[in-house]
Write an enzyme that holds these catalytic residues in place. Structure first.
Site, short mmCIF file in Angstrom:
data_model
loop_
_atom_site.label_atom_id
_atom_site.label_comp_id
_atom_site.label_asym_id
_atom_site.label_seq_id
_atom_site.Cartn_x
_atom_site.Cartn_y
_atom_site.Cartn_z
N HIS A 57 0.85 -1.18 0.00
CA HIS A 57 0.00 0.00 0.00
C HIS A 57 0.89 1.24 0.00
O HIS A 57 2.06 1.19 0.41
CB HIS A 57 -0.91 0.01 1.22
CG HIS A 57 -1.98 -1.05 1.18
ND1 HIS A 57 -3.06 -1.04 2.03
CD2 HIS A 57 -2.13 -2.14 0.39
CE1 HIS A 57 -3.83 -2.07 1.77
NE2 HIS A 57 -3.29 -2.76 0.78
N GLU A 59 1.07 3.78 1.88
CA GLU A 59 1.63 4.14 3.19
C GLU A 59 2.82 3.26 3.55
O GLU A 59 3.83 3.75 4.07
CB GLU A 59 0.55 4.01 4.27
CG GLU A 59 -0.71 4.84 4.02
CD GLU A 59 -1.81 4.02 3.37
OE1 GLU A 59 -1.54 3.44 2.30
OE2 GLU A 59 -2.92 3.96 3.93
N CYS A 87 -5.93 1.63 6.10
CA CYS A 87 -6.54 0.40 6.58
C CYS A 87 -5.90 -0.02 7.89
O CYS A 87 -4.98 0.64 8.40
CB CYS A 87 -6.39 -0.70 5.53
SG CYS A 87 -4.67 -1.22 5.28
N CYS A 90 -2.02 -0.69 7.55
CA CYS A 90 -1.21 0.52 7.45
C CYS A 90 -1.24 1.32 8.75
O CYS A 90 -0.23 1.89 9.18
CB CYS A 90 -1.67 1.37 6.28
SG CYS A 90 -1.42 0.58 4.67
#
Length: 404
Positions: A57, A59, A87, A90
């Site tokens: 992701h 992040e 999420c 993360c």
């Protein structure tokens, strides 16, 4: 000294640039930057597809890059800006990194772990507290995501159209027959892999309004012969404007669905089972069943198979077409005699079913009567001709089911 909100906007613009780069690469457009002492020290963009990595992701990518820059997995006094609410994975990584602050743009109502679904940052039992702020340039991020998913849905619809080969037993109305229909702007959806369909292509509308709460309804609109989903064109915008979902299938033989060549193809059990499978496949919930005229015999047999999915019943008496344009639209699917088998077979099917029920009854009819007499707990509303004369009646329908 740059004001905090101005600096936040500037940093989020940098994250949006990363999101656009992710979109250009075919990834969901989410971007992130890590900031220390007012300077961007690392960037990240969504890349799970390209990297074959479920953890890639935006992040996580940015956190990894920042840790390398600083030579430390602890990112004390650093801030992370990301274009979509993080999420749980993360958010957990951010807390492990000891970030000072997290700023995100758009909320993520399905998986957001900074307040939408849960809020890990507000968990007092975690030994590090990271400040979190949402809504910075949210509109820009939301627009980017909507563009991405809109384009992806369009591609999938085209792929679906090309991947539904026409069966030998059926005909298919050319797309050109539906060009220029007034008040019917919604893109088509097709399905052919339901067990009962056996490769026949069924068309349905599936539109979702924007709803603030958790009680959004799904209006499942079922037409009768000789109509098709065009019938509901005046009600659909009202339902969507109120934030609800609308699903309006064309029964096999009608509308944009495939049309078996033989009148005898049309059997009650086939149409009922194909609708039951469609409801399951689309996972429809909190359904208000919208039935037109004689279509009720078919539609009324659906809720007893999965009563937990249904919360309302709306029955309609519709008006005939009032203009040449409307008549042409209703007739558009049935370009010649070969395409009209359903117009001949469906009324016969319904009459035979009615005669059988009247003469000796059927198990299905008995079950339906028992269900509606003693087991139905939802709300019921009968709307007469005015429902098709403007938006007013449709608005009253929405208010009725919203209140109940």
């Amino acid at each position: 000294m740059i004001a905090a909100d101005v600096r936040d906007n500037e940093m989020m613009q940098a994250a949006l640039a990363e999101a656009r780069a992710a979109m250009a690469a075919g990834e969901v457009p989410v971007g992130a930057v890590v900031v220390k002492d007012g300077q961007i020290i690392a960037t990240g963009r969504n890349s799970p597809i390209d990297a074959h990595d479920p953890t890639a992701h935006a992040e996580i990518v940015a956190l990894r890059a920042a840790a390398k820059v600083l030579g430390n997995y602890r990112l004390d006094d650093c801030e992370l800006y990301v274009t979509l609410e993080p999420c749980a994975m993360c958010s957990g990584a951010m807390l492990q990194a000891r970030l000072k602050r997290v700023v995100f743009a758009a909320t993520e109502p399905k998986t957001g772990a900074a307040g939408s679904v849960l809020n890990l940052f507000a968990e007092a039992r975690i030994n590090h507290q990271t400040a979190v702020q949402g809504g910075v340039l949210a509109e820009e991020s939301t627009a980017l995501l909507q563009t991405f998913f809109g384009e992806r849905r369009a591609v999938r619809r085209e792929e679906a159209r090309l991947n539904h080969p026409l069966q030998d037993i059926a005909l298919r109305t050319p797309d050109a027959a539906f060009i220029g229909l007034s008040d019917y702007p919604w893109p088509p959806n097709y399905i052919s892999d339901l067990p009962t369909l056996a490769g026949l292509r069924m068309h349905y509308l599936d539109e979702q309004g924007v709803h603030d709460g958790t009680s959004a309804l799904t209006f499942l609109c079922l037409h009768d012969s000789p109509s098709w989903s065009y019938l509901f064109r005046k009600m659909i915008p009202v339902f969507l404007a109120a934030g609800h979902r609308v699903v309006a299938p064309d029964l096999i033989g009608f509308g944009k669905s495939d049309k078996p060549k033989k009148d005898s193809f049309h059997q009650f059990d086939f149409h009922r089972q194909s609708l039951l499978e469609l409801v399951e496949r689309l996972d429809l919930k909190n359904v208000v069943l919208v039935l037109q005229d004689g279509g009720g015999s078919l539609g009324l047999s659906l809720p007893m198979a999965a009563s937990q999915r249904y919360s309302g019943l709306l029955t309609l008496r519709s008006l005939p077409a009032t203009s040449d344009e409307e008549s042409a639209a209703y007739n558009a699917p049935f370009v010649d005699s070969g395409h009209r088998a359903a117009l001949r077979g469906f009324p016969r099917m319904m009459q035979e079913m009615h005669d059988l029920e009247g003469a000796e009854g059927t198990l299905l009819a008995q079950q339906a009567r028992e269900f509606w007499a003693n087991q139905w707990t939802g709300q019921t509303l009968l709307a007469v001709d005015e429902a098709y004369q403007g938006e007013g009646m449709a608005s009253e329908v929405v208010q009725f089911f919203d209140m109940h």
